[in-house]
Design an enzyme around this catalytic site. Structure first.
Site, PDB file in Angstrom:
ATOM      1  N   HIS A  24       1.066  -1.155  -0.281  1.00  0.00           N
ATOM      2  CA  HIS A  24       0.259  -0.016  -0.070  1.00  0.00           C
ATOM      3  C   HIS A  24       1.034   1.103   0.143  1.00  0.00           C
ATOM      4  CE1 HIS A  24       0.889  -0.602   4.715  1.00  0.00           C
ATOM      5  NE2 HIS A  24       0.761   0.841   4.455  1.00  0.00           N
TER       6      HIS A  24
HETATM    7  N1  UDP Z   1      -3.183  -5.832   9.098  1.00  0.00           N
HETATM    8  C1  UDP Z   1      -4.346  -6.735   8.877  1.00  0.00           C
HETATM    9  N2  UDP Z   1      -5.389  -7.378   7.791  1.00  0.00           N
HETATM   10  C2  UDP Z   1      -4.971  -6.634   6.679  1.00  0.00           C
HETATM   11  C3  UDP Z   1      -3.485  -5.675   6.483  1.00  0.00           C
HETATM   12  C4  UDP Z   1      -3.091  -5.975   7.952  1.00  0.00           C
HETATM   13  O1  UDP Z   1      -4.887  -6.884  10.066  1.00  0.00           O
HETATM   14  O2  UDP Z   1      -5.480  -7.207   5.873  1.00  0.00           O
HETATM   15  C5  UDP Z   1      -2.735  -5.651  10.400  1.00  0.00           C
HETATM   16  C6  UDP Z   1      -1.110  -5.920  10.594  1.00  0.00           C
HETATM   17  O3  UDP Z   1      -0.962  -7.635  11.168  1.00  0.00           O
HETATM   18  C7  UDP Z   1      -0.759  -5.296  11.343  1.00  0.00           C
HETATM   19  C8  UDP Z   1      -1.203  -3.686  11.300  1.00  0.00           C
HETATM   20  O4  UDP Z   1      -2.126  -3.941  10.056  1.00  0.00           O
HETATM   21  O5  UDP Z   1      -0.808  -5.296  12.674  1.00  0.00           O
HETATM   22  C9  UDP Z   1      -0.559  -3.165   9.545  1.00  0.00           C
HETATM   23  O6  UDP Z   1      -1.097  -2.283   8.628  1.00  0.00           O
HETATM   24  P1  UDP Z   1      -0.346  -1.258   8.245  1.00  0.00           P
HETATM   25  O7  UDP Z   1       0.364  -2.051   6.934  1.00  0.00           O
HETATM   26  O8  UDP Z   1      -1.497  -0.810   7.176  1.00  0.00           O
HETATM   27  O9  UDP Z   1       0.550  -0.502   8.681  1.00  0.00           O
HETATM   28  P2  UDP Z   1       1.786  -0.637   8.731  1.00  0.00           P
HETATM   29  O10 UDP Z   1       2.541  -1.315   9.581  1.00  0.00           O
HETATM   30  O11 UDP Z   1       2.375  -0.085   7.757  1.00  0.00           O
HETATM   31  O12 UDP Z   1       2.556   1.075   8.952  1.00  0.00           O
END
Ligand code: UDP
Length: 362
Positions: free
Chosen positions: A209
């Site tokens: 994303h």
């Molecule tokens: N996550 C979730 N469902 C999904 C994708 C991600 O529960 O379909 C959770 C994942 O396990 C993690 C968090 O969302 O704990 C990460 O979110 P994201 O990738 O949006 O944020 P980033 O880590 O890039 O800040």
């Protein structure tokens, strides 16, 4: 002590859940500590917000600032305006922000200008990559934070090098891992498991994303085409983020191995990760969770603010090019997973440490 907790986006919800549990535990022990939960409304999709509140038993927010989407500046400004009004009506002793989203930075600035102390959970991590809005959010938030809670000694070192007072820099561990360990016995198989003929280790999880990977439609399609043929006999399950979905049209989601599904709730997603063969992602949080679950993770970025996921954990930073991914993945298929361990203090107790420290500060 009255704490206002800020949460705006999916990873924030996962991080505040154990902090709220730790506050409730302290309340039961007779400590004078209360919280008000502010949802800024940065993520408002049911799949990215409500589901997490339900599954992780997070109390309903006391207020939702309802800012929704916008450009970086529109969203940040909208959060600041709305949160300033909120803080004037409901003053507190401390504003606690987590992570690195726009809500983190916007609310920290408002709090500081209203002469309210700021605590930052997941402080000090740095990728050095200012093309990512999250890095700017991290730097600005930490520049006005009073109490820093870090996930690693390298994050603490970053803050000390910046001249932060060592008395206020606390290496406590990782609240995201608190949530993981607190919920591991509740993870649940998704409805589509049989429909897509998924079984343990017969699929790879893909999440993408970040603007660098998804904003240019032709390079996103080329990347997906390459990933589709990366490992012939593995399915690739892609819980597609709304941001990525908005860029792909329907005829660009027709692949041999890639299965598109909606963004998953936490309990289904962790089930999928735990049983996967490997993960390809551009998420920082997922590289931490795969480290603890010991699942090989390939990060499609040129850098990371979480170096311990690579030096200690299962993460490999592959860059954003398909050729690099192919090369690193082929090496993994040939040599097997790398030896990995779990970073210090990622033991499920970070939130309790944070709240104990805050109670002592008062
Ligand atoms: N996550 C979730 N469902 C999904 C994708 C991600 O529960 O379909 C959770 C994942 O396990 C993690 C968090 O969302 O704990 C990460 O979110 P994201 O990738 O949006 O944020 P980033 O880590 O890039 O800040």
């Amino acid at each position: 002590m009255k704490i206002t907790i800020i949460a705006g986006a999916r990873p924030n919800f996962i991080k505040i859940a154990p902090i709220i549990n730790a506050i409730k535990k302290k309340q039961n022990e007779g400590f004078e500590i209360s919280f008000r939960l502010v949802h800024t409304g940065q993520h408002y999709d049911k799949n990215l917000s409500d589901t997490f509140f339900e599954e992780l038993n997070i109390p309903q927010p006391d207020v939702n600032l309802d800012v929704k989407s916008g450009t970086q500046s529109e969203q940040t400004a909208a959060i600041m305006i709305a949160f300033e009004r909120e803080l004037v009506i409901h003053p507190c002793d401390l504003v606690l922000v987590v992570g690195d989203v726009n809500s983190t930075m916007a609310c920290a600035i408002v709090a500081k200008k209203c002469h309210t102390k700021v605590a930052h959970v997941e402080a000090g991590i740095r990728s050095g990559d200012l093309s990512m809005p999250e890095e700017i959010n991290r730097m600005l938030t930490d520049s006005i934070t009073d109490y820093f809670f870090t996930t690693s000694t390298s994050a603490s070192d970053n803050l000390l090098k910046l001249g932060c007072n060592p008395e206020n820099v606390h290496f406590v561990g990782n609240v995201m891992i608190d949530t993981l360990l607190q919920n591991l016995n509740r993870i649940s198989v998704p409805d589509f498991w049989n429909e897509h003929q998924l079984s343990e280790k017969n699929y790879i999880i893909l999440t993408l994303h970040r603007p660098a990977n998804v904003d240019e439609v032709s390079s996103l399609v080329a990347l997906l085409q390459g990933i589709d043929t990366l490992v012939g006999d593995k399915k690739i399950l892609f819980p597609i983020h709304p941001r990525t979905q908005a860029i792909l049209s329907e005829n660009q989601t027709n692949f041999k191995n890639i299965i598109f599904v909606l963004p998953q709730g936490y309990l289904n997603f962790m089930y999928l990760i735990k049983n996967s063969f490997a993960v390809i992602t551009d998420s920082g949080g997922i590289s931490e969770e795969t480290t603890v679950l010991r699942i090989p993770c390939f990060t499609m970025r040129n850098n990371t603010e979480r170096p311990e996921t690579e030096t200690i954990g299962t993460n490999t930073i592959v860059g954003t090019s398909l050729d690099n991914l192919r090369e690193r993945f082929a090496a993994f298929l040939q040599n097997g997973p790398k030896k990995a361990g779990i970073p210090e203090l990622w033991d499920g107790k970070a939130s309790e440490r944070i709240i104990s420290i805050l109670v002592d500060k008062k």
